[in-house]
Design a protein around this motif. Structure first.
Motif, PDB file in Angstrom:
ATOM      1  N   ASP A   3       0.864  -1.378  -0.028  1.00  9.77           N
ATOM      2  CA  ASP A   3       0.029   0.102  -0.099  1.00  9.77           C
ATOM      3  C   ASP A   3       0.644   1.205   0.045  1.00  9.77           C
ATOM      4  O   ASP A   3       1.873   1.054   0.772  1.00  9.77           O
ATOM      5  CB  ASP A   3      -1.057   0.098   1.339  1.00  9.77           C
ATOM      6  CG  ASP A   3      -2.180  -0.838   1.022  1.00  9.77           C
ATOM      7  OD1 ASP A   3      -2.434  -1.390   0.038  1.00  9.77           O
ATOM      8  OD2 ASP A   3      -3.025  -0.832   2.005  1.00  9.77           O
ATOM      9  N   ARG A   4       0.369   2.216  -0.877  1.00 13.94           N
ATOM     10  CA  ARG A   4       1.324   3.295  -0.954  1.00 13.94           C
ATOM     11  C   ARG A   4       0.811   4.483   0.315  1.00 13.94           C
ATOM     12  O   ARG A   4      -0.443   4.702   0.717  1.00 13.94           O
ATOM     13  CB  ARG A   4       1.094   4.053  -1.991  1.00 13.94           C
ATOM     14  CG  ARG A   4       1.819   3.423  -3.525  1.00 13.94           C
ATOM     15  CD  ARG A   4       1.490   4.070  -4.674  1.00 13.94           C
ATOM     16  NE  ARG A   4       0.469   4.904  -4.992  1.00 13.94           N
ATOM     17  CZ  ARG A   4       0.568   5.894  -5.822  1.00 13.94           C
ATOM     18  NH1 ARG A   4       1.569   5.783  -6.716  1.00 13.94           N
ATOM     19  NH2 ARG A   4      -0.452   6.766  -5.838  1.00 13.94           N
ATOM     20  N   PHE A   5       1.976   5.277   0.546  1.00 12.02           N
ATOM     21  CA  PHE A   5       1.577   6.405   1.456  1.00 12.02           C
ATOM     22  C   PHE A   5       2.654   7.492   1.268  1.00 12.02           C
ATOM     23  O   PHE A   5       3.797   7.233   0.518  1.00 12.02           O
ATOM     24  CB  PHE A   5       1.659   5.948   2.978  1.00 12.02           C
ATOM     25  CG  PHE A   5       3.178   5.643   3.395  1.00 12.02           C
ATOM     26  CD1 PHE A   5       3.854   6.475   3.897  1.00 12.02           C
ATOM     27  CD2 PHE A   5       3.554   4.466   3.280  1.00 12.02           C
ATOM     28  CE1 PHE A   5       5.205   6.278   4.636  1.00 12.02           C
ATOM     29  CE2 PHE A   5       4.627   3.935   3.596  1.00 12.02           C
ATOM     30  CZ  PHE A   5       5.682   5.014   4.312  1.00 12.02           C
ATOM     31  N   GLN A   6       2.434   8.783   1.858  1.00  9.64           N
ATOM     32  CA  GLN A   6       3.210   9.844   1.736  1.00  9.64           C
ATOM     33  C   GLN A   6       3.303  10.378   3.081  1.00  9.64           C
ATOM     34  O   GLN A   6       2.578  10.300   3.972  1.00  9.64           O
ATOM     35  CB  GLN A   6       2.742  10.877   0.850  1.00  9.64           C
ATOM     36  CG  GLN A   6       2.654  10.626  -0.758  1.00  9.64           C
ATOM     37  CD  GLN A   6       1.912  11.736  -1.605  1.00  9.64           C
ATOM     38  OE1 GLN A   6       0.888  12.199  -1.372  1.00  9.64           O
ATOM     39  NE2 GLN A   6       2.740  12.123  -2.319  1.00  9.64           N
ATOM     40  N   ALA A   7       4.762  10.809   3.454  1.00 13.10           N
ATOM     41  CA  ALA A   7       4.767  11.467   4.629  1.00 13.10           C
ATOM     42  C   ALA A   7       4.999  12.853   4.481  1.00 13.10           C
ATOM     43  O   ALA A   7       5.295  13.467   3.314  1.00 13.10           O
ATOM     44  CB  ALA A   7       6.513  11.068   5.040  1.00 13.10           C
ATOM     45  N   ARG A   8       4.251  13.755   5.358  1.00 14.86           N
ATOM     46  CA  ARG A   8       4.273  15.230   5.252  1.00 14.86           C
ATOM     47  C   ARG A   8       4.590  15.467   6.571  1.00 14.86           C
ATOM     48  O   ARG A   8       4.217  15.265   7.523  1.00 14.86           O
ATOM     49  CB  ARG A   8       2.836  15.739   4.922  1.00 14.86           C
ATOM     50  CG  ARG A   8       2.406  15.188   3.464  1.00 14.86           C
ATOM     51  CD  ARG A   8       1.063  15.879   3.072  1.00 14.86           C
ATOM     52  NE  ARG A   8       0.581  15.261   1.808  1.00 14.86           N
ATOM     53  CZ  ARG A   8      -0.593  15.904   1.109  1.00 14.86           C
ATOM     54  NH1 ARG A   8      -1.261  16.547   1.790  1.00 14.86           N
ATOM     55  NH2 ARG A   8      -0.709  15.490   0.115  1.00 14.86           N
ATOM     56  N   ASP A   9       5.579  16.965   6.350  1.00 16.24           N
ATOM     57  CA  ASP A   9       5.774  17.680   7.550  1.00 16.24           C
ATOM     58  C   ASP A   9       4.482  18.522   8.098  1.00 16.24           C
ATOM     59  O   ASP A   9       3.513  18.557   7.193  1.00 16.24           O
ATOM     60  CB  ASP A   9       6.700  18.789   7.326  1.00 16.24           C
ATOM     61  CG  ASP A   9       8.262  18.288   6.997  1.00 16.24           C
ATOM     62  OD1 ASP A   9       8.283  17.369   7.930  1.00 16.24           O
ATOM     63  OD2 ASP A   9       8.686  18.596   6.383  1.00 16.24           O
ATOM     64  N   ARG A  10       4.149  18.432   9.216  1.00 15.49           N
ATOM     65  CA  ARG A  10       2.984  19.113   9.742  1.00 15.49           C
ATOM     66  C   ARG A  10       2.969  20.678   9.230  1.00 15.49           C
ATOM     67  O   ARG A  10       1.934  21.392   9.570  1.00 15.49           O
ATOM     68  CB  ARG A  10       3.199  19.233  11.242  1.00 15.49           C
ATOM     69  CG  ARG A  10       2.881  17.689  11.870  1.00 15.49           C
ATOM     70  CD  ARG A  10       2.908  17.719  13.430  1.00 15.49           C
ATOM     71  NE  ARG A  10       2.771  16.390  13.808  1.00 15.49           N
ATOM     72  CZ  ARG A  10       1.821  15.624  14.219  1.00 15.49           C
ATOM     73  NH1 ARG A  10       0.714  16.333  13.798  1.00 15.49           N
ATOM     74  NH2 ARG A  10       1.533  14.461  14.383  1.00 15.49           N
ATOM     75  N   ASP A  11       4.112  21.313   8.891  1.00 13.40           N
ATOM     76  CA  ASP A  11       4.315  22.757   8.887  1.00 13.40           C
ATOM     77  C   ASP A  11       4.054  22.948   7.197  1.00 13.40           C
ATOM     78  O   ASP A  11       4.021  24.150   6.914  1.00 13.40           O
ATOM     79  CB  ASP A  11       5.436  23.426   9.331  1.00 13.40           C
ATOM     80  CG  ASP A  11       5.705  23.331  10.753  1.00 13.40           C
ATOM     81  OD1 ASP A  11       4.573  23.206  11.373  1.00 13.40           O
ATOM     82  OD2 ASP A  11       6.775  23.228  11.282  1.00 13.40           O
ATOM     83  N   THR A  12       3.778  22.110   6.520  1.00 15.97           N
ATOM     84  CA  THR A  12       3.829  22.336   4.980  1.00 15.97           C
ATOM     85  C   THR A  12       2.607  21.458   4.371  1.00 15.97           C
ATOM     86  O   THR A  12       2.268  20.408   4.967  1.00 15.97           O
ATOM     87  CB  THR A  12       5.053  22.135   4.310  1.00 15.97           C
ATOM     88  OG1 THR A  12       4.926  22.458   2.829  1.00 15.97           O
ATOM     89  CG2 THR A  12       5.731  20.700   4.297  1.00 15.97           C
ATOM     90  N   ILE A  13       2.290  21.897   3.176  1.00 20.48           N
ATOM     91  CA  ILE A  13       1.230  21.015   2.484  1.00 20.48           C
ATOM     92  C   ILE A  13       1.766  20.090   1.406  1.00 20.48           C
ATOM     93  O   ILE A  13       1.101  19.459   0.753  1.00 20.48           O
ATOM     94  CB  ILE A  13       0.113  21.676   2.005  1.00 20.48           C
ATOM     95  CG1 ILE A  13       0.476  22.932   1.165  1.00 20.48           C
ATOM     96  CG2 ILE A  13      -0.860  22.316   3.116  1.00 20.48           C
ATOM     97  CD1 ILE A  13      -0.762  23.533   0.373  1.00 20.48           C
TER      98      ILE A  13
END
Length: 116
Positions: free
Chosen positions: A87-97
């Motif tokens: 399954d795919r996912f993306q990691a995102r910083d809380r301070d950016t979209i």
């Protein structure tokens, strides 16, 4: 396809290993997403999901995921009600979209407390 957003409530990398004293079982391809808490991101290749006080699932990614670290958000593509390897996912910083690259989940290994 369902997209899910999850974030670590607290860094998993602490002085106490959450898997200490637990016994590893056989790895499986899928787990029921509705029974999981977390994720707790350990590092760029390891994610923990708590199922109960007795069981923690460890997911070892097949490759390092750039940008994956404690306190990042995971945007997971969920097909049905289960999380599965690949399954795919993306990691995102809380301070950016701005999303990070796509990464893939690995197999899920159960770690259980001995006894009862």
């Amino acid at each position: 396809m369902l997209a899910g957003v999850a974030g670590a409530a607290a860094p998993a990398a602490t002085s106490k290993d959450p898997l200490a004293g637990r016994i590893a079982g056989a790895a499986v391809d899928c787990v029921d997403q509705s029974q999981l808490g977390g994720p707790d991101i350990v590092d760029n290749r390891t994610i923990l999901y708590r199922q109960s006080l007795k069981r923690i699932w460890r997911n070892d990614l097949p490759a390092a995921c750039p940008g994956l670290r404690p306190q990042t958000l995971l945007v997971v593509e969920i097909w049905g009600s289960r999380l599965c390897s690949n399954d795919r996912f993306q990691a995102r910083d809380r301070d950016t979209i701005i999303p990070g690259p796509y990464c893939r989940l690995g197999k899920f290994t159960p770690y259980d407390l001995p006894g009862k």
